[in-house]
Design a protein around this motif. Structure first.
Motif, short mmCIF file in Angstrom:
data_model
loop_
_atom_site.label_atom_id
_atom_site.label_comp_id
_atom_site.label_asym_id
_atom_site.label_seq_id
_atom_site.Cartn_x
_atom_site.Cartn_y
_atom_site.Cartn_z
N GLY A 167 0.96 -1.24 -0.11
CA GLY A 167 0.15 0.07 0.04
C GLY A 167 0.78 1.24 -0.03
O GLY A 167 0.28 2.19 0.12
N TYR A 168 2.18 1.11 -0.28
CA TYR A 168 3.08 2.29 -0.10
C TYR A 168 2.64 3.20 -1.62
O TYR A 168 2.48 2.69 -2.41
N LEU A 169 2.99 4.59 -1.27
CA LEU A 169 2.94 5.21 -2.30
C LEU A 169 4.54 5.11 -3.12
O LEU A 169 5.35 4.66 -2.60
N ILE A 170 4.76 5.42 -4.46
CA ILE A 170 5.78 5.33 -5.09
C ILE A 170 7.12 5.64 -4.22
O ILE A 170 8.26 5.04 -4.24
N ARG A 171 6.92 7.10 -3.95
CA ARG A 171 8.16 7.66 -3.13
C ARG A 171 8.41 7.06 -1.84
O ARG A 171 9.41 7.32 -1.25
N GLN A 172 7.58 6.15 -1.27
CA GLN A 172 7.54 5.61 0.07
C GLN A 172 8.60 4.23 -0.10
O GLN A 172 8.93 3.47 0.88
N LEU A 173 8.84 3.77 -1.36
CA LEU A 173 9.50 2.70 -1.78
C LEU A 173 10.78 2.74 -1.22
O LEU A 173 11.48 3.53 -1.70
N PRO A 174 11.41 1.65 -0.39
CA PRO A 174 12.79 1.78 0.22
C PRO A 174 13.84 1.12 -0.56
O PRO A 174 14.71 0.56 -0.17
N VAL A 175 13.93 1.79 -1.89
CA VAL A 175 14.74 1.39 -2.90
C VAL A 175 15.37 2.70 -3.51
O VAL A 175 14.74 3.47 -4.29
N PRO A 176 16.57 3.00 -3.08
CA PRO A 176 17.42 4.27 -3.71
C PRO A 176 17.16 4.44 -5.21
O PRO A 176 17.53 3.22 -5.87
N GLY A 177 16.87 5.59 -5.77
CA GLY A 177 16.80 5.61 -7.25
C GLY A 177 15.55 5.23 -7.80
O GLY A 177 15.15 5.72 -9.08
N VAL A 178 14.75 4.66 -6.92
CA VAL A 178 13.29 4.07 -7.59
C VAL A 178 12.20 5.36 -7.26
O VAL A 178 11.76 5.48 -6.06
N ASP A 179 11.88 6.29 -7.98
CA ASP A 179 10.97 7.22 -7.81
C ASP A 179 9.78 7.32 -8.88
O ASP A 179 9.73 6.26 -9.45
N THR A 180 9.08 8.04 -8.86
CA THR A 180 7.73 8.03 -9.85
C THR A 180 8.24 8.02 -11.12
O THR A 180 7.60 7.37 -12.06
N LYS A 181 9.17 8.91 -11.54
CA LYS A 181 9.71 8.99 -12.86
C LYS A 181 10.39 7.47 -13.29
O LYS A 181 10.27 6.87 -14.50
N TRP A 182 11.41 7.04 -12.66
CA TRP A 182 11.99 5.60 -12.76
C TRP A 182 10.97 4.54 -12.98
O TRP A 182 10.87 3.82 -13.98
#
Length: 383
Positions: A167-182
């Motif tokens: 249920g996380y939002l994309i920017r909450q994902l705990p992976v460096p470099g993985v954001d909305t654009k990626w």
């Protein structure tokens, strides 16, 4: 000489063709990759062909004697009355995907594919035919990633696999470099990999809601609420509204410039997602007007909305408006030719006139006093 003798470059082409056609199956089934083989017939010449062009035949034999590429060249003894006993190459046998790839000039690519395939399959847990198939199907995508992006792909795929309903939002994902654009760029690949693990493409994450701008042209419809605000479709549907009239328009500046209009709520259409507004109960139960750009896309959007709300009426999307302000129109660079079968005769005439000159008249170009005049006349309401 019209001999069919196959030279090493031609054999390499055959190997490359086999590699390209079999690569995906090899990636999905490593045992098949090990057991597969390719035999290239080299077509030794006949005695008449040798007599016709002996120099070419000699060059062909020498080319295969000098061959140092992958595979095994098989030789056979030929006895010809005119040329005696000769050893000639008869076939090239390539054993396994590695030899076929190497002979076809794809050895480096194949090694990279195998290394990354193994990293994905092992990184996503116990291997399975569905996961292997998903990894193979996305090879063209993940092979082109640079090292950092490939690490991000394997890491985020593993995290999502381990947390199916975060249920996380994309920017909450705990992976460096993985954001909305990626994730937007690589979402299809990630979803395919997750499908291979879980049997569905749902990543178990949330996206920010698509907010719609709203203008309460009649503040009395919802006392205590800001006259202009933006909210999600879900929250819009839950509002205790019962307007007499809905005005949907595409230009946000126009929406914010609207005057007070009794019983009226104005909504931003959202272009080709305009039909989503048809899921709001108090929109369906109201008199609905649509005001879009005078261009092919504007009428295509109106057509789409009318498929969901047959009673919708258009505003300022007619030949009278186009003829009055034609000098403000510009050329439409990328018109749509989609069939618009849910337009009125007046709307169709305006669309045909626009297409005749490849024109578009953006709604914000129409002088505002004229807009207000037509708006108030249509609604039969004062300021």
């Amino acid at each position: 000489m019209s001999t069919r003798c196959v030279l090493p470059p031609a054999a390499a082409t055959k190997a490359r063709t086999a590699y390209n056609s079999r690569r995906r199956r090899w990636l999905a089934d490593p045992s098949l990759a090990e057991q597969d083989s390719l035999t290239v017939a080299l077509h030794p010449p006949s005695e008449p062909q040798i007599a016709e062009d002996p120099d070419t035949v000699v060059a062909w034999v020498r080319a295969w004697r000098a061959y140092t590429g992958a595979g095994l060249v098989e030789w056979a003894t030929r006895r010809w009355p005119s040329f005696g006993t000769q050893e000639v190459p008869v076939r090239l046998t390539l054993a396994g995907a590695g030899q076929i790839a190497s002979a076809g000039g794809r050895e480096t690519e194949w090694r990279a594919l195998v290394m990354r395939r193994d990293a994905l399959v092992h990184g996503l847990g116990p291997g399975s035919p569905t996961l292997s198939a998903a990894v193979a199907a996305t090879a063209a995508k993940w092979l082109d990633l640079d090292g950092d992006d490939f690490v991000r792909l394997t890491t985020i795929a593993r995290w999502l696999s381990d947390h199916p309903n975060s249920g996380y939002l994309i920017r909450q994902l705990p992976v460096p470099g993985v954001d909305t654009k990626w994730l937007s760029r690589h979402r299809g690949t990630v979803e395919s990999l997750i499908d291979g693990v879980r049997g569905h493409r749902d990543l178990g994450i949330r996206s920010l809601p698509n907010l719609r701008d709203v203008a309460l042209c009649d503040p009395d419809l919802l006392i205590g609420t800001p006259r202009r605000f933006a909210t999600s479709l879900e929250e819009l549907a839950a509002l205790p509204l019962a307007p007499a009239r809905i005005l949907i328009l595409e230009n946000k500046e126009g929406l914010y410039a609207l005057p007070r209009l009794a019983g009226t709520v104005a909504l931003h259409g959202g272009g080709y997602t305009v039909h989503e507004l048809a899921g709001i109960p108090w929109v369906v139960g109201s008199e609905v007007w649509y005001w879009g750009d005078l261009d092919s896309h504007g009428f295509a959007i109106l057509d789409r909305l009318r498929r969901h709300l047959p009673h919708v009426r258009s505003l300022l999307m007619d030949t009278a408006t186009l003829d009055r302000w034609r000098d403000l129109a510009v050329r439409e660079q990328s018109p749509t030719l989609n069939d618009a079968s849910h337009l009125t005769a007046s709307e169709t005439a305006a669309l045909l006139s626009l297409r005749d000159g490849d024109l578009r008249l953006e709604q914000e170009r129409i002088p505002w006093p004229y807009v207000l005049e037509r708006l108030l006349a249509a609604f039969g309401a004062g300021r």
